[in-house]
Design a protein around this motif. Structure first.
Motif, PDB file in Angstrom:
ATOM      1  N   LYS A 184       0.827  -1.228   0.000  1.00 37.03           N
ATOM      2  CA  LYS A 184       0.000   0.000   0.000  1.00 37.03           C
ATOM      3  C   LYS A 184       0.857   1.272   0.000  1.00 37.03           C
ATOM      4  O   LYS A 184       0.561   2.245  -0.696  1.00 37.03           O
ATOM      5  CB  LYS A 184      -0.936  -0.007   1.223  1.00 37.03           C
ATOM      6  N   ARG A 210       2.296   1.799  -3.446  1.00 32.00           N
ATOM      7  CA  ARG A 210       1.280   2.251  -4.386  1.00 32.00           C
ATOM      8  C   ARG A 210       0.935   3.744  -4.167  1.00 32.00           C
ATOM      9  O   ARG A 210       0.767   4.487  -5.117  1.00 32.00           O
ATOM     10  CB  ARG A 210       0.017   1.378  -4.236  1.00 32.00           C
ATOM     11  N   VAL A 211       0.826   4.123  -2.896  1.00 37.40           N
ATOM     12  CA  VAL A 211       0.550   5.546  -2.591  1.00 37.40           C
ATOM     13  C   VAL A 211       1.679   6.440  -3.080  1.00 37.40           C
ATOM     14  O   VAL A 211       1.479   7.501  -3.682  1.00 37.40           O
ATOM     15  CB  VAL A 211       0.311   5.711  -1.081  1.00 37.40           C
ATOM     16  N   ARG A 236       2.563  14.734 -13.609  1.00 38.16           N
ATOM     17  CA  ARG A 236       1.522  15.364 -14.418  1.00 38.16           C
ATOM     18  C   ARG A 236       1.434  16.887 -14.126  1.00 38.16           C
ATOM     19  O   ARG A 236       1.152  17.687 -15.022  1.00 38.16           O
ATOM     20  CB  ARG A 236       0.180  14.702 -14.120  1.00 38.16           C
ATOM     21  N   LEU A 242       3.776   5.806  -5.507  1.00 36.81           N
ATOM     22  CA  LEU A 242       3.780   5.809  -6.976  1.00 36.81           C
ATOM     23  C   LEU A 242       2.707   6.759  -7.501  1.00 36.81           C
ATOM     24  O   LEU A 242       2.946   7.513  -8.472  1.00 36.81           O
ATOM     25  CB  LEU A 242       3.549   4.369  -7.479  1.00 36.81           C
ATOM     26  N   GLN A 243       1.577   6.731  -6.847  1.00 38.60           N
ATOM     27  CA  GLN A 243       0.503   7.639  -7.312  1.00 38.60           C
ATOM     28  C   GLN A 243       0.901   9.123  -7.109  1.00 38.60           C
ATOM     29  O   GLN A 243       0.632   9.974  -7.957  1.00 38.60           O
ATOM     30  CB  GLN A 243      -0.784   7.341  -6.531  1.00 38.60           C
ATOM     31  N   GLU A 244       1.560   9.366  -5.981  1.00 38.50           N
ATOM     32  CA  GLU A 244       2.017  10.740  -5.723  1.00 38.50           C
ATOM     33  C   GLU A 244       3.035  11.184  -6.770  1.00 38.50           C
ATOM     34  O   GLU A 244       3.029  12.326  -7.239  1.00 38.50           O
ATOM     35  CB  GLU A 244       2.617  10.835  -4.319  1.00 38.50           C
ATOM     36  N   LYS A 245       3.941  10.291  -7.164  1.00 37.58           N
ATOM     37  CA  LYS A 245       4.931  10.637  -8.199  1.00 37.58           C
ATOM     38  C   LYS A 245       4.249  10.929  -9.517  1.00 37.58           C
ATOM     39  O   LYS A 245       4.623  11.844 -10.256  1.00 37.58           O
ATOM     40  CB  LYS A 245       5.916   9.477  -8.342  1.00 37.58           C
ATOM     41  N   LYS A 246       3.260  10.112  -9.861  1.00 37.89           N
ATOM     42  CA  LYS A 246       2.533  10.339 -11.105  1.00 37.89           C
ATOM     43  C   LYS A 246       1.829  11.692 -11.078  1.00 37.89           C
ATOM     44  O   LYS A 246       1.867  12.453 -12.070  1.00 37.89           O
ATOM     45  CB  LYS A 246       1.517   9.229 -11.328  1.00 37.89           C
ATOM     46  N   ASP A 247       1.201  11.980  -9.943  1.00 40.36           N
ATOM     47  CA  ASP A 247       0.519  13.273  -9.843  1.00 40.36           C
ATOM     48  C   ASP A 247       1.505  14.447  -9.956  1.00 40.36           C
ATOM     49  O   ASP A 247       1.232  15.475 -10.601  1.00 40.36           O
ATOM     50  CB  ASP A 247      -0.243  13.378  -8.510  1.00 40.36           C
TER      51      ASP A 247
END
Length: 843
Positions: free
Chosen positions: A27, A30-31, A41, A33-38
């Motif tokens: 978890k 995953r959190v 972007r 990774l999502q922060e890096k993607k955000d």
């Protein structure tokens, strides 16, 4: 406890943990990774597509580069050096053939286009007050272009352009000369004008310098050759000369030579002022103009002017200019007739002339060294002429007086010589204006015709005083003004202004005073001539007009002496001497003329006196023995007539000198009449009655003839005539009583204590009292403080009637000394009590 997955170094370590921990780490990852993607972007945002396009462009460029490299590789294989050299040579050859085909026509067209626009450009450069050097350079350019075009083209248009350029040359030179002659032209502008003149006329430095000096000299001379030259013209000429000297010191020879040398540093076509002119369109035409014209550089001789030659030429022109200024100054001062203007002109010109001397201290010029002296001499000479002219106008007063004297052909109405009832009855309206006018008329004898002469004399005196004040003010002026000396405080004139002013003021005032004295002496001489003529007439004819004329002269002398020229509180000259001799001459015959009427009446009354009989009014005598205490009626009548005659011609005439002259004349005449009366009485007693009667009849006939001549004059005073008749009646009664007394004495000879005598004692006593009374009346100012014994020694100055009467009668009728003393004192006391009745006589 859960392990932080981000802290693990290897992924294998994650599986070493329990499943629950692994899930937790999953978890976390995953959190994260999502922060890096955000975050990514957020950084890329809307530019994401652009980045994609950029990547595609990079790929395309890479393909293009590869294609270019391929093409270049193929071109290098197909071309070599020999082929390119051959192609280049062929291209140059083709271009030269094309240009040579129409170059001549293009050059001619370009030069003609520039030449046709040059007159317009020159005119505009002159009209817009641009640099005159630009106009001169344009003219040189136009001259070169005209020469080049005229060799290629023959056309009337070229002739027209040549005529225009010739006229422009004259215009440019005229404008240059005008600018060089201006007083306010600065040194930089002068240098430009001189450079333009050198370019147009191809003059050297020496020629340019000579032209400048000649031009400035002609400018000064032209100012001074005008029909009317004023002080402003002279000052402008001196300022022009002063400015010329200043510029000559600054510009010649160094700055002029440097300026002309700068004109030869670069070609004319490289001047920005010429290339930028829109009229010439040089951007199009300059490429086609001939190289000889485009590279033309003027050549001027700049090394032929030396400092010594400059000084010599400046000194030569300076002498000529100063002589012209002196001549102009003489013309200018001739039209000035006011001393104030001349003094101001002198001051201004000396101040301006001092600047000339200060700037030329190193020049050896005789005219320069004497310039201030010459200026002073010219102006001072004119000042003397004006002063002498003003002094000479005094002759107009003498002419007016002579004319006034000659116009007394008819008897004028006598002036009111003193106060009367009319003077005291004026109304007080308008501030007593009428009273003032009457007092002025009485005081200045305006009604006698002297008013105009007095007013002219007052104006003349004011002008004389004004001239004296203006000349005197010269010595009070300040010395050279440092504020007007610019940067020349270390240069001084040979003499200070104050010294020159003091010297000139002293000389002018001395000359002025001498001229005034000479003018007054001349006026006195003219009056003496008039008086001599009147004295000669007085011996021939008795005329009241002559008395009036003499009074006019006396009043004029009083006006002159009472109006002495003044400067402040001091008199310019002393006039105590003026008219003394003339007055004495006038008093000599005026006293005779004035006393004629009274003496004629006195002689007539005295001829009726009976010396051999007693006095009818002896009852008025007093004392023991009885002595007379008052004079006879005929004496009162005589003195009253005499004073009336004096009043008729004016009280202002009778000064002390005039009254003394009258007293001397009358006293001698009275004694002559008294002596004649005594002689007649003695002759009658001694038996020569017939002879005496004949003489008496002859004398009475003369008296009657004189009475006929004076009939008109006696008719003027009817009241006096009536009074005279009454007195004659009284004297008739007196003679009657005297006859009765004489008869009584003849009947009773014992009544008289003295032997029979041709002179009765009572008549002798009364005659002595009368003569003593007249002695007091006719005593002059000089004799008032003299004793009787001293007066007897000086019989030439005055006849002593009382003493002479006693000497004449003591042998016939002796009179005691005490009686004589008593009567003398009584007569003197009676005169003191009655002298106010004859106020004019007792001045």
């Amino acid at each position: 406890m859960a392990v932080d997955a981000l802290q693990l170094e290897k992924w294998e370590d994650a599986f070493q943990q329990p499943v629950a921990s692994v899930r937790v780490m999953e978890k976390q990852l995953r959190v994260a990774l999502q922060e890096k993607k955000d975050g990514l972007r957020a950084l890329v945002g809307e530019s994401y597509r652009d980045l994609l396009h950029t990547a595609e462009r990079i790929i395309e460029m890479n393909d293009s580069i590869q294609q270019v490299e391929s093409h270049l590789s193929q071109a290098s294989k197909q071309c070599n050096y020999g082929s390119l050299q051959k192609k280049a040579t062929n291209a140059v050859s083709m271009k030269q053939k094309e240009e040579d085909k129409d170059r001549k026509s293009r050059v001619t067209a370009a030069e003609l286009a520039v030449l046709s626009n040059c007159p317009i450009a020159i005119s505009r450069a002159l009209s817009h007050n641009k640099s005159p050097l630009v106009a001169a350079k344009l003219y040189i350019l136009a001259r070169l272009l005209r020469r080049s075009v005229s060799e290629k083209v023959k056309s009337p248009y070229i002739t027209t352009l040549e005529r225009q350029l010739s006229n422009l040359r004259v215009t440019i030179l005229r404008d240059l000369d005008h600018e060089l002659c201006q007083l306010d032209t600065d040194a930089a502008k002068i240098l430009q004008c001189l450079g333009a003149y050198a370019l147009i006329t191809s003059s050297s430095t020496s020629d340019t310098f000579m032209h400048f000096q000649t031009l400035r000299l002609n400018a000064v001379v032209s100012l001074l050759r005008q029909d009317t030259v004023s002080a402003e013209t002279i000052l402008e000429a001196i300022r022009l000369l002063n400015e010329n000297l200043r510029l000559s010191t600054q510009l010649f020879p160094k700055r002029l030579s440097d300026n002309l040398a700068n004109l030869q540093l670069k070609p004319l076509f490289q001047e920005p002022a010429i290339n930028d002119m829109m009229e010439l369109n040089m951007a199009v035409h300059i490429h086609w103009i001939s190289d000889s014209i485009r590279m033309y550089t003027p050549w001027l001789k700049t090394d032929d002017l030396r400092n010594e030659s400059c000084k010599i030429e400046i000194a030569s022109k300076l002498g000529t200019t100063l002589r012209a200024i002196f001549d102009g100054l003489e013309k200018a001062v001739k039209v000035v007739s006011k001393v104030e203007s001349l003094v101001q002109m002198r001051h201004d010109i000396l101040i301006a002339g001092r600047g000339v001397i200060a700037r030329t201290s190193d020049l050896n010029s005789e005219d320069l060294n004497q310039s201030l002296t010459k200026i002073r001499e010219i102006v001072n000479t004119r000042i003397r002429e004006v002063l002498n002219g003003d002094i000479g106008s005094m002759g107009v007063l003498g002419q007016d007086l002579a004319k006034l004297v000659s116009e007394t052909s008819t008897v004028r109405k006598k002036d009111q010589g003193s106060w009367n009832s009319m003077l005291s009855s004026f109304e007080n309206a308008k501030g007593g204006r009428n009273l003032k006018a009457m007092v002025r008329a009485v005081s200045y004898s305006d009604k006698s015709g002297l008013r105009s002469v007095r007013l002219k004399h007052s104006k003349w005196i004011a002008k004389i005083a004004s001239n004296y004040a203006h000349i005197k003010k010269m010595s009070e002026e300040r010395d050279w003004d440092p504020d007007n000396d610019e940067d020349e405080d270390d240069l001084d004139a040979p003499e200070t202004l104050k010294e020159m002013n003091s010297t000139d003021t002293e000389a002018l005032l001395l000359n002025y005073v001498e001229g005034l004295l000479e003018g007054y002496r001349s006026l006195e001489t003219n009056m003496a001539g008039l008086v001599d003529g009147m004295r000669q007439e007085s011996d021939i004819v008795d005329s009241p007009q002559r008395i009036e004329a003499a009074c006019l002269i006396i009043r004029f002398i009083s006006i002159v002496r009472n109006s002495c020229p003044q400067h402040g509180n001091d008199g310019i000259i002393s006039l105590g001497w003026f008219g003394k001799d003339v007055k004495l001459r006038i008093y000599d015959f005026l006293s005779r003329d004035v006393a004629k009427k009274a003496l004629r009446s006195f002689s007539k009354d005295l001829s009726r006196r009976k010396w051999s009989s007693g006095v009818p009014f002896i009852g008025l005598w007093e004392g023991a023995p009885k002595l007379p205490i008052q004079p006879s009626p005929l004496v009162f009548k005589f003195l009253r007539n005499l004073v009336q005659s004096m009043n008729e011609i004016g009280v202002d005439i009778w000064s002390r000198d005039a009254t003394d002259a009258l007293k001397r004349t009358v006293s001698k005449a009275v004694w002559d009449e008294l002596e004649e009366s005594l002689t007649t009485a003695e002759k009658q007693t001694n038996g020569v009655v017939d002879f005496v009667e004949d003489k008496k009849e002859e004398g009475e006939q003369k008296v009657e003839e004189a009475d006929d001549e004076k009939e008109d004059e006696e008719k003027k005073d009817e009241g006096d005539e009536q009074k005279e008749d009454e007195e004659k009646k009284d004297e008739g009664d007196e003679q009657k009583e005297g006859g009765e007394e004489q008869k009584t004495v003849e009947e009773n000879p014992q009544a008289e204590h003295t032997p029979l005598s041709p002179l009765h004692r009572e008549q002798v006593l009364q005659g002595y009292f009368d003569s003593t009374y007249l002695d007091n009346a006719f005593r002059t100012v000089q004799a008032r403080g003299v004793t009787r014994d001293d007066k007897n020694k000086d019989k030439d100055s005055q006849v002593t009637l009382g003493w002479e009467f006693i000497e004449r009668t003591r042998e016939k009728v002796p009179v005691e000394t005490d009686d004589r003393v008593k009567m003398s004192r009584s007569a003197e006391d009676y005169w003191r009590r009655t002298n106010l009745l004859f106020g004019v006589l007792d001045i």
